[in-house]
Design a protein around this motif. Structure first.
Motif, mmCIF file in Angstrom:
data_model
loop_
_atom_site.group_PDB
_atom_site.id
_atom_site.type_symbol
_atom_site.label_atom_id
_atom_site.label_comp_id
_atom_site.label_asym_id
_atom_site.label_seq_id
_atom_site.Cartn_x
_atom_site.Cartn_y
_atom_site.Cartn_z
ATOM 1 N N ASP A 275 45.934 33.737 46.926
ATOM 2 C CA ASP A 275 46.948 33.875 46.901
ATOM 3 C C ASP A 275 48.101 34.700 46.411
ATOM 4 O OD1 ASP A 275 47.232 31.321 48.384
ATOM 5 O OD2 ASP A 275 47.429 29.788 46.793
ATOM 6 N N GLU A 276 47.551 35.274 45.352
ATOM 7 C CA GLU A 276 48.034 35.986 44.777
ATOM 8 C C GLU A 276 47.634 36.986 43.922
ATOM 9 O OE1 GLU A 276 51.136 34.640 41.982
ATOM 10 O OE2 GLU A 276 52.014 33.623 43.314
ATOM 11 N N LYS A 277 47.602 38.377 44.664
ATOM 12 C CA LYS A 277 46.571 39.797 43.621
ATOM 13 C C LYS A 277 46.716 38.950 42.073
ATOM 14 C CE LYS A 277 44.371 40.593 46.865
ATOM 15 N NZ LYS A 277 42.979 40.821 47.298
ATOM 16 N N PRO A 278 46.599 39.347 40.865
ATOM 17 C CA PRO A 278 46.798 39.484 39.752
ATOM 18 C C PRO A 278 47.292 40.911 39.507
ATOM 19 C CG PRO A 278 44.366 39.600 39.914
ATOM 20 C CD PRO A 278 45.282 39.507 41.202
ATOM 21 N N ASN A 279 48.527 40.759 38.670
ATOM 22 C CA ASN A 279 49.361 42.208 38.212
ATOM 23 C C ASN A 279 48.930 42.168 36.554
ATOM 24 O OD1 ASN A 279 50.823 40.198 37.790
ATOM 25 N ND2 ASN A 279 52.711 41.684 38.833
ATOM 26 N N HIS A 280 48.517 41.220 36.075
ATOM 27 C CA HIS A 280 48.059 40.935 34.782
ATOM 28 C C HIS A 280 46.092 41.483 34.739
ATOM 29 C CE1 HIS A 280 47.152 37.439 36.164
ATOM 30 N NE2 HIS A 280 46.526 37.194 34.521
ATOM 31 N N LYS A 281 46.773 41.451 32.941
ATOM 32 C CA LYS A 281 44.987 42.059 32.508
ATOM 33 C C LYS A 281 44.287 40.479 33.158
ATOM 34 C CE LYS A 281 42.458 43.467 28.788
ATOM 35 N NZ LYS A 281 42.482 43.748 27.120
ATOM 36 N N PRO A 282 43.020 41.138 33.600
ATOM 37 C CA PRO A 282 42.206 39.580 33.346
ATOM 38 C C PRO A 282 41.452 38.853 32.565
ATOM 39 C CG PRO A 282 41.485 41.616 35.046
ATOM 40 C CD PRO A 282 42.496 42.203 33.961
ATOM 41 N N SER A 283 41.745 37.963 32.356
ATOM 42 C CA SER A 283 41.071 36.881 31.484
ATOM 43 C C SER A 283 39.794 36.028 31.128
ATOM 44 C CB SER A 283 42.918 36.052 30.716
ATOM 45 O OG SER A 283 43.125 35.142 31.328
ATOM 46 N N THR A 284 39.940 35.211 32.492
ATOM 47 C CA THR A 284 39.461 34.566 33.105
ATOM 48 C C THR A 284 37.639 34.792 33.760
ATOM 49 O OG1 THR A 284 40.010 34.151 35.297
ATOM 50 C CG2 THR A 284 40.859 32.550 33.414
ATOM 51 N N THR A 285 37.230 34.985 33.271
ATOM 52 C CA THR A 285 35.486 34.762 34.163
ATOM 53 C C THR A 285 35.588 34.807 35.859
ATOM 54 O OG1 THR A 285 34.579 33.987 32.867
ATOM 55 C CG2 THR A 285 33.035 34.504 35.043
ATOM 56 N N ALA A 286 36.596 34.229 36.626
ATOM 57 C CA ALA A 286 37.391 34.741 38.013
ATOM 58 C C ALA A 286 38.081 35.688 38.160
ATOM 59 C CB ALA A 286 37.245 33.250 38.190
ATOM 60 N N GLU A 287 38.717 35.935 37.234
ATOM 61 C CA GLU A 287 39.632 36.655 37.570
ATOM 62 C C GLU A 287 38.990 38.011 37.005
ATOM 63 O OE1 GLU A 287 42.942 36.014 34.986
ATOM 64 O OE2 GLU A 287 43.660 34.716 35.730
ATOM 65 N N VAL A 288 38.367 38.425 36.084
ATOM 66 C CA VAL A 288 37.540 39.860 35.815
ATOM 67 C C VAL A 288 36.431 39.991 37.096
ATOM 68 C CG1 VAL A 288 35.707 40.360 34.263
ATOM 69 C CG2 VAL A 288 37.674 38.662 33.862
ATOM 70 N N TYR A 289 36.091 39.192 37.787
ATOM 71 C CA TYR A 289 34.975 38.951 38.728
ATOM 72 C C TYR A 289 35.855 39.634 40.458
ATOM 73 C CZ TYR A 289 32.139 37.813 42.754
ATOM 74 O OH TYR A 289 31.037 38.092 44.125
ATOM 75 N N LEU A 290 36.806 38.956 40.280
ATOM 76 C CA LEU A 290 37.971 39.823 41.519
ATOM 77 C C LEU A 290 38.293 40.764 40.795
ATOM 78 C CD1 LEU A 290 39.958 36.121 42.108
ATOM 79 C CD2 LEU A 290 37.874 37.231 43.438
ATOM 80 N N GLU A 291 38.691 41.049 40.162
ATOM 81 C CA GLU A 291 39.116 42.515 39.349
ATOM 82 C C GLU A 291 37.895 43.646 39.991
ATOM 83 O OE1 GLU A 291 41.761 45.640 38.322
ATOM 84 O OE2 GLU A 291 42.069 43.593 39.514
ATOM 85 N N ALA A 292 36.844 43.357 39.527
ATOM 86 C CA ALA A 292 35.511 44.156 39.366
ATOM 87 C C ALA A 292 35.331 43.975 40.719
ATOM 88 C CB ALA A 292 34.499 43.355 38.492
ATOM 89 N N CYS A 293 35.152 42.811 41.484
ATOM 90 C CA CYS A 293 34.887 43.416 43.226
ATOM 91 C C CYS A 293 35.697 44.221 44.081
ATOM 92 C CB CYS A 293 34.700 42.083 43.631
ATOM 93 S SG CYS A 293 33.677 40.960 43.412
ATOM 94 N N ARG A 294 37.643 44.569 43.354
ATOM 95 C CA ARG A 294 38.110 45.036 43.798
ATOM 96 C C ARG A 294 38.025 46.722 43.671
ATOM 97 N NH1 ARG A 294 41.856 41.023 42.784
ATOM 98 N NH2 ARG A 294 42.124 41.886 41.452
ATOM 99 N N LEU A 295 36.882 46.367 42.576
ATOM 100 C CA LEU A 295 37.492 47.990 41.735
ATOM 101 C C LEU A 295 35.591 48.763 42.425
ATOM 102 C CD1 LEU A 295 38.958 47.975 37.903
ATOM 103 C CD2 LEU A 295 39.709 48.428 40.569
ATOM 104 N N THR A 296 35.044 47.841 42.538
ATOM 105 C CA THR A 296 33.424 48.518 43.116
ATOM 106 C C THR A 296 33.081 48.485 45.017
ATOM 107 O OG1 THR A 296 32.906 46.038 42.935
ATOM 108 C CG2 THR A 296 32.227 47.663 41.374
ATOM 109 N N GLY A 297 35.144 47.933 45.077
ATOM 110 C CA GLY A 297 34.527 47.824 46.679
ATOM 111 C C GLY A 297 33.737 47.035 47.561
ATOM 112 N N VAL A 298 33.556 45.522 46.678
ATOM 113 C CA VAL A 298 32.304 44.553 47.728
ATOM 114 C C VAL A 298 33.087 43.563 47.631
ATOM 115 C CG1 VAL A 298 30.602 45.848 46.705
ATOM 116 C CG2 VAL A 298 31.995 43.424 45.029
ATOM 117 N N VAL A 299 32.973 42.577 49.068
ATOM 118 C CA VAL A 299 33.491 41.108 49.056
ATOM 119 C C VAL A 299 32.437 39.816 48.084
ATOM 120 C CG1 VAL A 299 33.566 39.510 50.705
ATOM 121 C CG2 VAL A 299 32.724 42.294 51.576
ATOM 122 N N PRO A 300 33.932 39.777 47.146
ATOM 123 C CA PRO A 300 33.696 38.463 46.693
ATOM 124 C C PRO A 300 32.898 37.892 47.295
ATOM 125 C CG PRO A 300 35.743 39.362 46.176
ATOM 126 C CD PRO A 300 35.193 40.183 47.149
#
Length: 638
Positions: free
Chosen positions: A36-61
């Motif tokens: 629902d919302e894109k995190p605008n803070h530093k990722p802390s959980t594994t899920a947030e880190v994964y979503l952020e990595a997917c956005r930066l690498t350009g792949v579908v989570p």
């Protein structure tokens, strides 16, 4: 802006004026997981880190990964991750402490994705089981994983099936697993290991002391590769489950495997399905099974076996008291009633034995009896009765021309006691009347004896030559097997025999008698501190200078004299410095009271106290004096 730091697989913060533009573009990426919302803070959980990595690498989570976070097993087979998707996953797993089993089969991650996983495993020590099958890793990926195994301390199970590894890639795994004893299960099936690959894998088995399950099915281990691999199995001491199906071992490989089973005492399960093994190969394999007392399951399905091979296997169980076989699979072999009766008798003595066969309806292939040469039969008949041809046919050959009508010849032979049947008589007539003239010229029988002797000698030479070639082939395989055993036996598994080098020349190289370490496993010295190098200083041990110089050249030993099979196992054990002069006096124990004349029971005759040497010197001088006196008396008498 959040940047992907490739070296350490982490996400770092970097303030930049252009961050808002880049993030706005990344938000438009498609995903099978739309938060629902894109995190605008530093990722802390594994899920947030994964979503952020997917956005930066350009792949579908992968939504499956998000939903199953927190479980110990993560099954991501057939998800089409690719190298970039694997990178995003590796970034998320750097700090994950829950997943212990990671399955990534058939994701086309290539060698690039394998590199990201290797970087992740440098920080993640929770994952102990990994499946990277069918990912096209090829040689670059094999080298990367081999280097990882040299340092990794967490992986216990690794599947690398179907990654197009060549035979030279086996060296990476051999080098890694020669020192990594933590990996217990390894799957290298569906690759292209052949001759040199078998040599490298045999070396791995000889050096490794931790691997328990090895799958090498669907490779090309045959001939030289099969012999070299079997040589490594001979000296292995940990492997329990081995799958070698679909390798084309052949009878040569079966012979080498039989030799290995004579000495291997750990293997429990052996799969040799579909390996082009015939009854001859099973016979050589059974020679090894007679001495093996650990193998419980033997799979030989879909080989070229008949009832003879099946009978040989059951006879081994019936006649051998050492065998531990409980299951034999020859499910494609049709057996006969004799086999069924033999199996019933064997099962009475070995109730746990189970043999899977194709059914009853087989038969023992027997060659039809060779029809004897009718000319030879007649010649033998005449020789036994000491008759001539003319004596036999004189009643029908009144003129002595040695030519008689066909009918008279047939009638005379049938009425005689010559053991010829109707077909042999007709064959004889055709050979003596080639032109169909109606007249049999039995002079041809007179010339058959010499020709028959030549044919007999020629046949004997063929048989002897064939047997000689088969024996030479077997000897050559056994010689190659023995050479391979010597080649794969690690140098560090050889230890110095006690008392070796007692008569060495100090000026030349120091030779020693080497014995396999396996024969020393029962040696464990108690109270090892009494034999410590630090307790054997030069103040308490008095040695001649020339012996002392030689003893200083020997390597220092560990205080705890225990058997070992690899140098890295001694890294933690204390060692004495190279400058200590008492480093070789292992068989002596020093007396703090100053009584240096006493030696322990394990002392070497190179290490003696000064009083003992003086006593021997004085005794030797007295003997030489007596000899001189005797010589003088003999001269005076003469």
């Amino acid at each position: 802006m959040s940047l992907l730091y490739l070296d350490s697989l982490t996400i770092k913060e970097d303030d930049s004026n252009s961050s808002t533009e880049n993030l706005s573009l990344e938000e438009d990426l498609d995903s099978d997981l739309e938060p629902d919302e894109k995190p605008n803070h530093k990722p802390s959980t594994t899920a947030e880190v994964y979503l952020e990595a997917c956005r930066l690498t350009g792949v579908v989570p992968v939504s499956y990964f998000i939903r199953h976070l927190g479980t110990s097993s993560m099954d991501l087979n057939h998800h089409g991750l690719g190298p970039l998707g694997c990178k995003a996953l590796a970034i998320a797993l750097v700090t994950d402490m829950t997943i212990s089993t990671l399955e990534l089969a058939d994701n086309h991650i290539l060698a690039e994705g394998a590199k990201h996983l290797v970087e992740m495993l440098k920080a993640n020590f929770t994952i102990n089981t990994m499946d990277l099958s069918d990912n096209h890793l090829q040689s670059v990926g094999a080298e990367c994983i081999g280097k990882m195994l040299l340092e990794n301390i967490s992986l216990k199970s690794l599947k690398l099936s179907g990654n197009k590894f060549t035979e030279d890639d086996a060296k990476f795994f051999a080098d890694a697993l020669s020192s990594n004893y933590r990996v217990k299960h390894l799957d290298l099936s569906h690759n292209a290991f052949s001759g040199r690959g078998g040599e490298h894998l045999g070396q791995m088995l000889a050096n490794n002391e931790g691997l328990e399950t090895l799958d090498l099915s669907w490779n090309h281990l045959r001939m030289k590769g099969a012999v070299a691999f079997s040589a490594g199995l001979k000296v292995n001491i940990t492997l329990k489950h081995l799958d070698l199906s679909w390798n084309g071992f052949g009878n040569e490989g079966a012979l080498a495997m039989g030799e290995a089973l004579k000495y291997n005492n750990t293997l429990v399960h052996l799969n040799l399905n579909n390996n082009r093994i015939t009854n001859e190969g099973v016979g050589t394999l059974c020679k090894g099974l007679e001495f093996n007392d650990t193998l419980r399951v033997l799979l030989l399905a879909y080989n070229s076996l008949t009832v003879e091979g099946a009978l040989a296997l059951v006879n081994v169980v019936k006649n051998s008291h050492k065998t531990a076989l409980e299951e034999i699979n020859i499910c494609n072999v049709l057996v006969n009633e004799n086999f069924v009766r033999l199996l019933e008798l064997t099962c009475q003595e070995h109730p746990s034995l189970e043999v899977q066969y194709g059914g009853v309806g087989g038969f023992i292939a027997k060659k039809p009896p060779k029809r004897l040469d009718p000319m030879k039969v007649i010649q033998d008949y005449l020789d036994q009765r000491k008759l001539r041809l003319w004596d036999f046919f004189r009643n029908i050959d009144k003129d002595g021309t040695m030519r008689v009508p066909v009918g008279d010849f047939r009638k005379a032979v049938q009425q005689s006691s010559i053991p010829l049947d109707r077909y042999q008589i007709e064959e004889l007539i055709q050979r003596l009347d080639r032109e169909r003239t109606g007249m049999v010229d039995y002079r041809g029988l007179a010339d058959t004896r010499k020709q028959m002797m030549k044919d007999h000698r020629r046949q004997l030479r063929k048989t002897e030559s064939r047997q000689k070639k088969e024996k030479q082939k077997s000897d050559r395989i056994l010689k190659t097997f023995q050479s391979a055993v010597e080649a794969v036996t690690p140098r560090e598994s050889m230890v110095m025999s006690p008392g070796a080098g007692a008569k060495e020349d100090s000026s030349g190289p120091q030779h020693f008698s080497a014995t396999p370490l396996s024969s020393w496993h029962h040696i464990v010295m108690s109270n090892s501190s009494r034999y410590s190098v630090t307790n054997l200083s030069s103040e308490h041990v008095h040695q001649p200078h020339h012996h002392l110089h030689r003893e200083q050249q020997r390597p220092t030993s560990s205080p705890a004299m225990r058997s070992y099979s690899h140098p890295n196992l001694l890294d933690d054990s204390p060692r004495s410095g190279p400058g200590k002069t008492g480093s070789s006096a292992q068989g002596m124990h020093s007396d703090p009271e100053g009584d240096v004349g006493k030696l322990s029971a394990t002392t070497d005759h190179l290490t003696r106290s000064r009083p003992a040497l003086n006593n021997q010197l004085s005794a030797g001088k007295s003997k030489t004096g007596k000899v001189k006196k005797k010589k003088k008396k003999r001269v005076e008498k003469a």
